[in-house]
Design a protein around this motif. Structure first.
Motif, PDB file in Angstrom:
ATOM      1  N   ARG A   1     -51.594  84.792   1.039  1.00 16.37           N
ATOM      2  CA  ARG A   1     -51.149  83.429   0.739  1.00 16.37           C
ATOM      3  C   ARG A   1     -50.153  82.965   1.787  1.00 16.37           C
ATOM      4  O   ARG A   1     -49.561  83.773   2.506  1.00 16.37           O
ATOM      5  N   PHE A   2     -49.985  81.669   1.847  1.00 14.26           N
ATOM      6  CA  PHE A   2     -48.989  81.049   2.713  1.00 14.26           C
ATOM      7  C   PHE A   2     -47.627  81.164   2.050  1.00 14.26           C
ATOM      8  O   PHE A   2     -47.480  80.902   0.865  1.00 14.26           O
ATOM      9  N   ARG A   3     -46.641  81.600   2.831  1.00 10.88           N
ATOM     10  CA  ARG A   3     -45.252  81.622   2.358  1.00 10.88           C
ATOM     11  C   ARG A   3     -44.402  80.788   3.315  1.00 10.88           C
ATOM     12  O   ARG A   3     -44.489  80.972   4.531  1.00 10.88           O
ATOM     13  N   PRO A   4     -43.575  79.908   2.793  1.00 18.17           N
ATOM     14  CA  PRO A   4     -42.739  79.084   3.669  1.00 18.17           C
ATOM     15  C   PRO A   4     -41.388  79.727   3.964  1.00 18.17           C
ATOM     16  O   PRO A   4     -41.059  80.792   3.425  1.00 18.17           O
ATOM     17  N   CYS A   5     -40.616  79.067   4.814  1.00 14.92           N
ATOM     18  CA  CYS A   5     -39.299  79.586   5.190  1.00 14.92           C
ATOM     19  C   CYS A   5     -38.295  78.447   5.310  1.00 14.92           C
ATOM     20  O   CYS A   5     -38.663  77.273   5.395  1.00 14.92           O
ATOM     21  N   ILE A   6     -37.027  78.822   5.290  1.00 12.19           N
ATOM     22  CA  ILE A   6     -35.939  77.910   5.633  1.00 12.19           C
ATOM     23  C   ILE A   6     -35.074  78.668   6.637  1.00 12.19           C
ATOM     24  O   ILE A   6     -34.369  79.604   6.268  1.00 12.19           O
ATOM     25  N   ASP A   7     -35.179  78.319   7.909  1.00  9.96           N
ATOM     26  CA  ASP A   7     -34.383  78.968   8.951  1.00  9.96           C
ATOM     27  C   ASP A   7     -33.130  78.137   9.194  1.00  9.96           C
ATOM     28  O   ASP A   7     -33.218  76.953   9.537  1.00  9.96           O
ATOM     29  N   LEU A   8     -31.972  78.768   9.015  1.00 14.51           N
ATOM     30  CA  LEU A   8     -30.691  78.063   9.149  1.00 14.51           C
ATOM     31  C   LEU A   8     -29.980  78.492  10.424  1.00 14.51           C
ATOM     32  O   LEU A   8     -29.836  79.690  10.703  1.00 14.51           O
TER      33      LEU A   8
ATOM     34  N   ARG B   1     -50.316  78.763  13.184  1.00 17.02           N
ATOM     35  CA  ARG B   1     -50.481  77.372  13.600  1.00 17.02           C
ATOM     36  C   ARG B   1     -51.215  76.502  12.600  1.00 17.02           C
ATOM     37  O   ARG B   1     -51.005  75.299  12.560  1.00 17.02           O
ATOM     38  N   ASN B   2     -52.113  77.084  11.817  1.00 17.75           N
ATOM     39  CA  ASN B   2     -53.018  76.255  11.040  1.00 17.75           C
ATOM     40  C   ASN B   2     -53.713  77.077   9.950  1.00 17.75           C
ATOM     41  O   ASN B   2     -53.460  78.274   9.792  1.00 17.75           O
ATOM     42  N   LEU B   3     -54.618  76.420   9.221  1.00 15.03           N
ATOM     43  CA  LEU B   3     -55.351  77.104   8.156  1.00 15.03           C
ATOM     44  C   LEU B   3     -56.262  78.195   8.704  1.00 15.03           C
ATOM     45  O   LEU B   3     -56.511  79.198   8.027  1.00 15.03           O
ATOM     46  N   GLU B   4     -56.733  78.015   9.932  1.00 15.06           N
ATOM     47  CA  GLU B   4     -57.574  79.056  10.544  1.00 15.06           C
ATOM     48  C   GLU B   4     -56.806  80.365  10.688  1.00 15.06           C
ATOM     49  O   GLU B   4     -57.361  81.454  10.493  1.00 15.06           O
ATOM     50  N   ASP B   5     -55.498  80.248  11.020  1.00 11.27           N
ATOM     51  CA  ASP B   5     -54.688  81.462  11.124  1.00 11.27           C
ATOM     52  C   ASP B   5     -54.512  82.131   9.760  1.00 11.27           C
ATOM     53  O   ASP B   5     -54.477  83.363   9.661  1.00 11.27           O
TER      54      ASP B   5
ATOM     55  N   GLY C   1     -44.222  78.144  10.355  1.00  5.67           N
ATOM     56  CA  GLY C   1     -42.985  77.385  10.480  1.00  5.67           C
ATOM     57  C   GLY C   1     -43.138  76.155  11.353  1.00  5.67           C
ATOM     58  O   GLY C   1     -43.391  75.050  10.881  1.00  5.67           O
ATOM     59  N   SER C   2     -43.000  76.347  12.661  1.00  6.86           N
ATOM     60  CA  SER C   2     -42.949  75.223  13.608  1.00  6.86           C
ATOM     61  C   SER C   2     -44.178  74.323  13.576  1.00  6.86           C
ATOM     62  O   SER C   2     -44.090  73.145  13.922  1.00  6.86           O
TER      63      SER C   2
ATOM     64  N   VAL D   1     -31.183  73.148   9.071  1.00 10.22           N
ATOM     65  CA  VAL D   1     -32.531  73.698   9.038  1.00 10.22           C
ATOM     66  C   VAL D   1     -33.180  73.429  10.389  1.00 10.22           C
ATOM     67  O   VAL D   1     -33.289  72.286  10.824  1.00 10.22           O
ATOM     68  N   LYS D   2     -33.588  74.517  11.063  1.00 14.33           N
ATOM     69  CA  LYS D   2     -34.172  74.398  12.401  1.00 14.33           C
ATOM     70  C   LYS D   2     -35.418  75.260  12.512  1.00 14.33           C
ATOM     71  O   LYS D   2     -35.638  76.176  11.715  1.00 14.33           O
ATOM     72  N   GLN D   3     -36.214  74.969  13.509  1.00 15.43           N
ATOM     73  CA  GLN D   3     -37.300  75.859  13.933  1.00 15.43           C
ATOM     74  C   GLN D   3     -37.023  76.186  15.395  1.00 15.43           C
ATOM     75  O   GLN D   3     -36.913  75.293  16.223  1.00 15.43           O
ATOM     76  N   ILE D   4     -36.892  77.484  15.668  1.00 17.18           N
ATOM     77  CA  ILE D   4     -36.484  77.891  17.017  1.00 17.18           C
ATOM     78  C   ILE D   4     -37.534  78.806  17.642  1.00 17.18           C
ATOM     79  O   ILE D   4     -38.395  79.348  16.961  1.00 17.18           O
TER      80      ILE D   4
END
Length: 257
Positions: free
Chosen positions: A3-10, A213-217, A234-235, A15-18
């Motif tokens: 399953r897809f799991r999200p994140c919160i990068d601080l 990157r996407n649903l294919e991944d 994330g990004s 909140v950033k994506q690095i």
């Protein structure tokens, strides 16, 4: 099932994506894909409302404690927290509402694995391994070898991510989080070899992050791991300024599984 799991990068309370490999202590070389105008609690509520369990909040460096606590208040018992977790504060974070705590750097003083540090964190959690996630975020060293990286992925430790190390750590935790730091934030695809190896080595839940990157991944991770490994994107997500996939598409993908 995958399953897809999200994140919160601080980072610095935001909140950033690095780009993972650029996150040095000085931050002068920091490459940022996205800085959110929204507070952390916005994302915690978004994930809660979409039943996206197992999300992780990662504090990248100092100045993020209040932001992380804000996330936990928005979804008590729904988020995992990592970044600067030690035996002295692990229980405090669980009491503040973290579903689980995530440890990396504390396990590797001076870049060397410490069993006593792992024992100490588990003792702080009253021996409850269901509250503990071990982060084996790693960098490639040559062909198909990966070593755990700490200190914002800048220091390579003495631990190779292998069947032997996975089996040694599994009795102490309820799951693994594994960032492929060389792929993190680049949106150039996942480390397929690593995903495949992890599915062969691990018998507890694993979340892979880095390059999604996407649903294919998501479909690729599902296929390569036989449905055993989850993927964090994330990004590439629209809520982080990405164009690869929308959060809603990921939510719907999860519901189809």
């Amino acid at each position: 099932m995958t399953r897809f799991r999200p994140c919160i990068d601080l980072h610095a309370g935001q909140v950033k994506q690095i780009v993972g490999g650029t996150l040095d202590s000085a931050t002068s070389e920091l490459k940022t894909n996205f800085v959110s105008p929204h507070p952390p609690a916005y994302f915690a509520k978004l994930y809660r409302d979409n039943e996206l369990t197992g999300a992780h909040v990662i504090m990248l460096g100092p100045g993020n404690k209040e932001a992380a606590l804000e996330s936990l208040k928005a979804w008590p018992g729904g988020l995992q927290v990592g970044g600067g977790i030690t035996d002295e504060n692990a229980r405090e974070w669980v009491e503040a509402g973290a579903e689980k705590v995530i440890i990396t750097s504390y396990l590797f003083p001076n870049g060397k694995f410490s069993q006593s540090h792992l024992d100490a964190v588990l003792a702080a959690l009253d021996g409850d391994k269901t509250k503990l996630v071990i982060d084996l975020s790693c960098r490639r060293q040559g062909d198909d070898r990966w070593f755990v990286a700490m200190n914002k992925w800048q220091t390579i430790t003495d631990m190779e991510v292998s069947e032997e190390s996975i089996k040694a750590l599994e009795p102490y935790c309820s799951e693994f989080l594994i960032h492929a730091a060389d792929n993190e934030g680049l949106q150039k695809g996942i480390d397929e070899k690593l995903v495949q190896r992890l599915s062969e080595w691990c018998s507890i839940p694993v979340t892979y992050a880095g390059g999604g990157r996407n649903l294919e991944d998501l479909e690729t991770v599902k296929r390569l791991s036989g449905g055993k490994i989850d993927l964090t994107i994330g990004s590439a997500l629209d809520c982080f300024g990405g164009k690869g996939v929308t959060l809603q598409e990921c939510v719907e993908w999860n519901r189809r599984q």
